[in-house]
Design a protein around this motif. Structure first.
Motif, PDB file in Angstrom:
ATOM      1  N   PHE A 268       0.834  -1.202   0.000  1.00  0.00           N
ATOM      2  CA  PHE A 268       0.000   0.000   0.000  1.00  0.00           C
ATOM      3  C   PHE A 268       0.870   1.253   0.000  1.00  0.00           C
ATOM      4  O   PHE A 268       2.055   1.205   0.340  1.00  0.00           O
ATOM      5  N   LYS A 269       0.250   2.359  -0.365  1.00  0.00           N
ATOM      6  CA  LYS A 269       0.845   3.655  -0.060  1.00  0.00           C
ATOM      7  C   LYS A 269       0.646   3.872   1.432  1.00  0.00           C
ATOM      8  O   LYS A 269      -0.473   3.775   1.949  1.00  0.00           O
ATOM      9  N   LEU A 270       1.707   4.155   2.158  1.00  0.00           N
ATOM     10  CA  LEU A 270       1.635   4.283   3.607  1.00  0.00           C
ATOM     11  C   LEU A 270       1.650   5.753   4.012  1.00  0.00           C
ATOM     12  O   LEU A 270       2.560   6.503   3.628  1.00  0.00           O
ATOM     13  N   VAL A 271       0.660   6.155   4.774  1.00  0.00           N
ATOM     14  CA  VAL A 271       0.547   7.541   5.230  1.00  0.00           C
ATOM     15  C   VAL A 271       0.489   7.554   6.753  1.00  0.00           C
ATOM     16  O   VAL A 271      -0.284   6.798   7.356  1.00  0.00           O
ATOM     17  N   TYR A 272       1.294   8.413   7.354  1.00  0.00           N
ATOM     18  CA  TYR A 272       1.226   8.630   8.794  1.00  0.00           C
ATOM     19  C   TYR A 272       0.464   9.923   9.036  1.00  0.00           C
ATOM     20  O   TYR A 272       0.785  10.973   8.478  1.00  0.00           O
ATOM     21  N   LEU A 273      -0.561   9.854   9.887  1.00  0.00           N
ATOM     22  CA  LEU A 273      -1.402  11.001  10.213  1.00  0.00           C
ATOM     23  C   LEU A 273      -1.355  11.237  11.711  1.00  0.00           C
ATOM     24  O   LEU A 273      -1.665  10.353  12.499  1.00  0.00           O
ATOM     25  N   ASP A 274      -0.976  12.463  12.105  1.00  0.00           N
ATOM     26  CA  ASP A 274      -0.911  12.846  13.517  1.00  0.00           C
ATOM     27  C   ASP A 274      -1.839  14.041  13.688  1.00  0.00           C
ATOM     28  O   ASP A 274      -1.538  15.140  13.229  1.00  0.00           O
ATOM     29  N   VAL A 275      -2.999  13.837  14.325  1.00  0.00           N
ATOM     30  CA  VAL A 275      -4.026  14.883  14.308  1.00  0.00           C
ATOM     31  C   VAL A 275      -3.855  15.944  15.391  1.00  0.00           C
ATOM     32  O   VAL A 275      -4.497  16.992  15.337  1.00  0.00           O
ATOM     33  N   MET A 276      -3.013  15.689  16.383  1.00  0.00           N
ATOM     34  CA  MET A 276      -2.659  16.698  17.400  1.00  0.00           C
ATOM     35  C   MET A 276      -1.162  16.600  17.623  1.00  0.00           C
ATOM     36  O   MET A 276      -0.684  16.153  18.667  1.00  0.00           O
ATOM     37  N   ALA A 277      -0.421  17.023  16.619  1.00  0.00           N
ATOM     38  CA  ALA A 277       0.994  16.683  16.510  1.00  0.00           C
ATOM     39  C   ALA A 277       1.896  17.380  17.519  1.00  0.00           C
ATOM     40  O   ALA A 277       2.960  16.866  17.865  1.00  0.00           O
ATOM     41  N   GLY A 278       1.504  18.566  17.979  1.00  0.00           N
ATOM     42  CA  GLY A 278       2.366  19.297  18.895  1.00  0.00           C
ATOM     43  C   GLY A 278       3.585  19.880  18.189  1.00  0.00           C
ATOM     44  O   GLY A 278       3.646  19.920  16.954  1.00  0.00           O
TER      45      GLY A 278
ATOM     46  N   ASP B  41       9.507   4.499   7.355  1.00  0.00           N
ATOM     47  CA  ASP B  41       9.413   4.691   5.906  1.00  0.00           C
ATOM     48  C   ASP B  41       7.969   4.818   5.408  1.00  0.00           C
ATOM     49  O   ASP B  41       7.433   3.913   4.761  1.00  0.00           O
ATOM     50  N   PHE B  42       7.344   5.943   5.713  1.00  0.00           N
ATOM     51  CA  PHE B  42       6.028   6.258   5.163  1.00  0.00           C
ATOM     52  C   PHE B  42       6.190   7.040   3.860  1.00  0.00           C
ATOM     53  O   PHE B  42       7.197   7.739   3.654  1.00  0.00           O
ATOM     54  N   SER B  43       5.191   6.947   2.998  1.00  0.00           N
ATOM     55  CA  SER B  43       5.219   7.708   1.749  1.00  0.00           C
ATOM     56  C   SER B  43       4.908   9.184   1.983  1.00  0.00           C
ATOM     57  O   SER B  43       5.395  10.057   1.272  1.00  0.00           O
ATOM     58  N   GLN B  44       4.076   9.438   2.992  1.00  0.00           N
ATOM     59  CA  GLN B  44       3.654  10.806   3.287  1.00  0.00           C
ATOM     60  C   GLN B  44       3.385  10.935   4.782  1.00  0.00           C
ATOM     61  O   GLN B  44       2.976   9.983   5.441  1.00  0.00           O
ATOM     62  N   TYR B  45       3.612  12.142   5.295  1.00  0.00           N
ATOM     63  CA  TYR B  45       3.370  12.449   6.700  1.00  0.00           C
ATOM     64  C   TYR B  45       2.460  13.671   6.762  1.00  0.00           C
ATOM     65  O   TYR B  45       2.753  14.699   6.146  1.00  0.00           O
ATOM     66  N   ILE B  46       1.369  13.559   7.512  1.00  0.00           N
ATOM     67  CA  ILE B  46       0.444  14.678   7.677  1.00  0.00           C
ATOM     68  C   ILE B  46       0.382  15.001   9.164  1.00  0.00           C
ATOM     69  O   ILE B  46      -0.065  14.178   9.977  1.00  0.00           O
ATOM     70  N   PHE B  47       0.841  16.203   9.515  1.00  0.00           N
ATOM     71  CA  PHE B  47       0.856  16.640  10.907  1.00  0.00           C
ATOM     72  C   PHE B  47      -0.125  17.800  11.057  1.00  0.00           C
ATOM     73  O   PHE B  47      -0.011  18.809  10.350  1.00  0.00           O
ATOM     74  N   ILE B  48      -1.075  17.663  11.972  1.00  0.00           N
ATOM     75  CA  ILE B  48      -2.062  18.709  12.219  1.00  0.00           C
ATOM     76  C   ILE B  48      -1.876  19.238  13.640  1.00  0.00           C
ATOM     77  O   ILE B  48      -1.814  18.453  14.593  1.00  0.00           O
ATOM     78  N   GLU B  49      -1.765  20.555  13.757  1.00  0.00           N
ATOM     79  CA  GLU B  49      -1.611  21.191  15.070  1.00  0.00           C
ATOM     80  C   GLU B  49      -2.263  22.559  15.020  1.00  0.00           C
ATOM     81  O   GLU B  49      -1.901  23.390  14.201  1.00  0.00           O
ATOM     82  N   ASP B  50      -3.261  22.763  15.896  1.00  0.00           N
ATOM     83  CA  ASP B  50      -4.025  24.010  15.777  1.00  0.00           C
ATOM     84  C   ASP B  50      -3.455  25.173  16.579  1.00  0.00           C
ATOM     85  O   ASP B  50      -3.841  26.319  16.351  1.00  0.00           O
ATOM     86  N   GLU B  51      -2.526  24.936  17.504  1.00  0.00           N
ATOM     87  CA  GLU B  51      -1.914  26.054  18.233  1.00  0.00           C
ATOM     88  C   GLU B  51      -0.794  26.651  17.373  1.00  0.00           C
ATOM     89  O   GLU B  51       0.191  25.956  17.067  1.00  0.00           O
ATOM     90  N   PRO B  52      -0.922  27.911  16.971  1.00  0.00           N
ATOM     91  CA  PRO B  52       0.032  28.501  16.007  1.00  0.00           C
ATOM     92  C   PRO B  52       1.494  28.403  16.427  1.00  0.00           C
ATOM     93  O   PRO B  52       2.359  28.086  15.600  1.00  0.00           O
ATOM     94  N   ASP B  53       1.806  28.654  17.705  1.00  0.00           N
ATOM     95  CA  ASP B  53       3.203  28.612  18.153  1.00  0.00           C
ATOM     96  C   ASP B  53       3.783  27.204  18.032  1.00  0.00           C
ATOM     97  O   ASP B  53       4.948  27.031  17.640  1.00  0.00           O
TER      98      ASP B  53
END
Length: 268
Positions: free
Chosen positions: A42-52, A76-88
């Motif tokens: 598969f295409k491997l994606v790592y998703l971190d929804v509150m990444a810090g 070895d993921f194909s893509q990394y998606i990091f989501i963090e809502d605190e701007p700093d």
């Protein structure tokens, strides 16, 4: 609240407890076993929804260590998606990731993850296997409605921290006194039936809430329920568990649970 700064790079850092190392140990090993076993399928994606911010610090000792995004980048993921809502924190993460050799594979989103999911932006096809790390500091950050949006993806493994003591047990009296159906626990479970548990002692109340949360995934979303890790083991603050639809993922999870972060064998 002003964030602490790292003694290593001067950027904002996340305050953590000693127990975070245990959670990161299992995250690291699950990323490792999954990427090695599935990279040709598969295409491997790592998703971190509150990444810090990508780095953690134990305030009492001053010890610093990598956060979950940097742990994932070692695999070895194909893509990394990091989501963090605190701007700093998002800005600090961007600076840390920019120095990494895999920076070109990373997408950093400075937005509330639930709103991003509700906008339909966390959809993946059935050729993609997503390893999603869902690590809230409270149950208000993981409403069932948003978790179900993640669960709609055909191939997704959810590594979830359930704030058992901090989010549920200690707040049970407040939830039961609240008027209406708009408490964090209502949104966490997406139902008001938990009010029938009034009269149970707080620990039992928390156990029932965790059980109901997990049942939602198993019965409504067709996920396999896996063994929980209690962190810390004695008097746990939270539960850490995996939700997956595939028995192979369950076997991976049980394999990595055999050894804790101190290298000690676990007996089940």
């Amino acid at each position: 609240m002003q964030n602490m700064l790292s003694a290593t790079d001067g950027l904002p850092i996340r305050k953590s407890g000693e127990w975070a190392k245990s959670k990161h140990h299992y995250l690291k090993n699950y990323c490792g076993i999954t990427t090695i076993s599935m990279r040709n399928k598969f295409k491997l994606v790592y998703l971190d929804v509150m990444a810090g911010p990508g780095r953690c610090k134990i305030e009492e000792t001053g010890e610093e260590f990598p956060g979950s995004p940097m742990i994932a980048l070692n695999h070895d993921f194909s893509q990394y998606i990091f989501i963090e809502d605190e701007p700093d924190l998002a800005a600090a993460l961007k600076q840390r990731v920019a120095k990494h050799s895999k920076a070109g594979k990373v997408k950093i989103i400075s937005q509330n993850w639930t709103k991003y999911a509700e906008a339909g932006k966390l959809k993946f096809d059935d050729h993609t296997l997503v390893v999603a790390f869902v690590d809230p500091t409270g149950i208000s950050q993981v409403p069932m409605s948003a978790m179900k949006i993640l669960a709609r993806n055909p191939r997704i493994d959810l590594l979830v921290t359930i704030q058992y003591r901090l989010g549920i047990v200690w707040n049970a009296p407040l939830y039961l006194k609240a008027k209406g159906n708009q408490t964090a626990l209502d949104n966490f479970l997406d139902e008001p039936d938990w009010r029938e548990w009034e009269g149970n002692e707080a620990g039992e109340f928390g156990r029932l809430a965790v059980e109901r949360f997990c049942d939602k995934f198993q019965k409504e979303e067709n996920f396999i329920g896996t063994r929980h890790v209690s962190i810390p083991e004695n008097n746990p603050l939270y539960r850490f568990t995996l939700f997956s639809r595939h028995p192979l993922a369950e076997s991976f999870w049980l394999k990595i649970l055999k050894t804790d972060e101190k290298g000690q064998r676990q007996l089940f």
